[in-house]
Structure formats: C-alpha cells, structure tokens
Design a protein around this motif. Structure first.
Motif, PDB file in Angstrom:
ATOM      1  N   THR A   1      12.908  26.449 -77.093  1.00  0.00           N
ATOM      2  CA  THR A   1      13.246  26.475 -75.680  1.00  0.00           C
ATOM      3  C   THR A   1      12.426  25.440 -74.913  1.00  0.00           C
ATOM      4  O   THR A   1      11.215  25.350 -75.083  1.00  0.00           O
ATOM      5  CB  THR A   1      12.978  27.877 -75.097  1.00  0.00           C
ATOM      6  N   VAL A   2      13.108  24.677 -74.090  1.00  0.00           N
ATOM      7  CA  VAL A   2      12.429  23.703 -73.236  1.00  0.00           C
ATOM      8  C   VAL A   2      11.992  24.429 -71.967  1.00  0.00           C
ATOM      9  O   VAL A   2      12.791  25.104 -71.318  1.00  0.00           O
ATOM     10  CB  VAL A   2      13.357  22.518 -72.889  1.00  0.00           C
ATOM     11  N   THR A   3      10.715  24.289 -71.623  1.00  0.00           N
ATOM     12  CA  THR A   3      10.181  24.919 -70.414  1.00  0.00           C
ATOM     13  C   THR A   3       9.549  23.855 -69.529  1.00  0.00           C
ATOM     14  O   THR A   3       9.275  22.736 -69.966  1.00  0.00           O
ATOM     15  CB  THR A   3       9.121  25.983 -70.755  1.00  0.00           C
ATOM     16  N   VAL A   4       9.323  24.219 -68.285  1.00  0.00           N
ATOM     17  CA  VAL A   4       8.699  23.313 -67.320  1.00  0.00           C
ATOM     18  C   VAL A   4       7.291  23.816 -67.022  1.00  0.00           C
ATOM     19  O   VAL A   4       7.087  24.995 -66.740  1.00  0.00           O
ATOM     20  CB  VAL A   4       9.524  23.253 -66.011  1.00  0.00           C
ATOM     21  N   LYS A   5       6.330  22.913 -67.105  1.00  0.00           N
ATOM     22  CA  LYS A   5       4.945  23.209 -66.725  1.00  0.00           C
ATOM     23  C   LYS A   5       4.510  22.081 -65.806  1.00  0.00           C
ATOM     24  O   LYS A   5       4.335  20.945 -66.255  1.00  0.00           O
ATOM     25  CB  LYS A   5       4.037  23.281 -67.954  1.00  0.00           C
ATOM     26  N   GLY A   6       4.380  22.411 -64.519  1.00  0.00           N
ATOM     27  CA  GLY A   6       4.057  21.356 -63.548  1.00  0.00           C
ATOM     28  C   GLY A   6       5.223  20.403 -63.441  1.00  0.00           C
ATOM     29  O   GLY A   6       6.349  20.810 -63.186  1.00  0.00           O
ATOM     30  N   LYS A   7       4.958  19.114 -63.674  1.00  0.00           N
ATOM     31  CA  LYS A   7       6.026  18.121 -63.564  1.00  0.00           C
ATOM     32  C   LYS A   7       6.527  17.650 -64.934  1.00  0.00           C
ATOM     33  O   LYS A   7       7.234  16.659 -65.032  1.00  0.00           O
ATOM     34  CB  LYS A   7       5.558  16.922 -62.734  1.00  0.00           C
ATOM     35  N   PHE A   8       6.177  18.379 -66.005  1.00  0.00           N
ATOM     36  CA  PHE A   8       6.558  17.980 -67.350  1.00  0.00           C
ATOM     37  C   PHE A   8       7.392  19.056 -68.040  1.00  0.00           C
ATOM     38  O   PHE A   8       7.340  20.215 -67.692  1.00  0.00           O
ATOM     39  CB  PHE A   8       5.309  17.699 -68.206  1.00  0.00           C
ATOM     40  N   PHE A   9       8.151  18.619 -69.048  1.00  0.00           N
ATOM     41  CA  PHE A   9       8.904  19.514 -69.911  1.00  0.00           C
ATOM     42  C   PHE A   9       8.114  19.719 -71.202  1.00  0.00           C
ATOM     43  O   PHE A   9       7.474  18.788 -71.692  1.00  0.00           O
ATOM     44  CB  PHE A   9      10.274  18.916 -70.263  1.00  0.00           C
ATOM     45  N   PHE A  10       8.196  20.925 -71.751  1.00  0.00           N
ATOM     46  CA  PHE A  10       7.508  21.243 -73.001  1.00  0.00           C
ATOM     47  C   PHE A  10       8.414  22.052 -73.908  1.00  0.00           C
ATOM     48  O   PHE A  10       9.252  22.815 -73.442  1.00  0.00           O
ATOM     49  CB  PHE A  10       6.243  22.077 -72.730  1.00  0.00           C
ATOM     50  N   VAL A  11       8.219  21.892 -75.223  1.00  0.00           N
ATOM     51  CA  VAL A  11       8.768  22.789 -76.233  1.00  0.00           C
ATOM     52  C   VAL A  11       7.538  23.362 -76.911  1.00  0.00           C
ATOM     53  O   VAL A  11       6.812  22.656 -77.609  1.00  0.00           O
ATOM     54  CB  VAL A  11       9.671  22.060 -77.241  1.00  0.00           C
TER      55      VAL A  11
END
Length: 79
Positions: free
Chosen positions: A21-31
C-alpha cells in the motif's frame, strides 16, 4: 511514418508483483518505510479504432504498455 519493430519485446500480459500500500507521510509517498517515487506518463488522445473505442488496436496498446513498464512507469494518466 517509419515502422519500428521490437523483436525482443514480449507484449503478453503478466501480473506485476504487488509492492504494498502506498501511503503519504508529509509531502512524500511511501511503501512501508521505503520512499515511493511516481514515474508517470500520459496516454492519449487517439482517434477511434476499428473497435469503435478511442484507443489504438489491442496489439498496439499491449506494446505501448510493455514499453511503459520497461521504462519504469508506475502511473498512467489517460487523456
């Protein structure tokens, strides 16, 4: 226009691994904890194909998507 052939290109459909799942943390995307970078392309516009839809014929679409995957595209914006 010149025809270009891609003799080593395999255009058959292959399932891609699910990265998670791709998530948002601040201004970035993370897996998970790994930063995820969007690598997008636009696709279109097209005249009507012989099938009546505003897309190229299936073999061309398969080739286009295989080339996008080879380039590392992970998101597509149809226009």
């Amino acid at each position: 226009m010149e025809n270009i052939s891609f003799p080593n290109l395999d255009c058959r459909s292959k399932p891609l691994p699910n990265p998670g799942t791709v998530t948002v943390k601040g201004k970035f995307f993370f897996v998970g904890e790994k930063k995820f970078f969007l690598k997008g392309v636009t696709y279109g516009t097209f005249s009507l194909g012989s099938h009546g839809a505003p897309f190229p014929e299936k073999p061309m679409v398969e080739k286009d998507f295989a080339l996008m995957a080879e380039l590392g595209a992970n998101c597509i914006e149809p226009i």
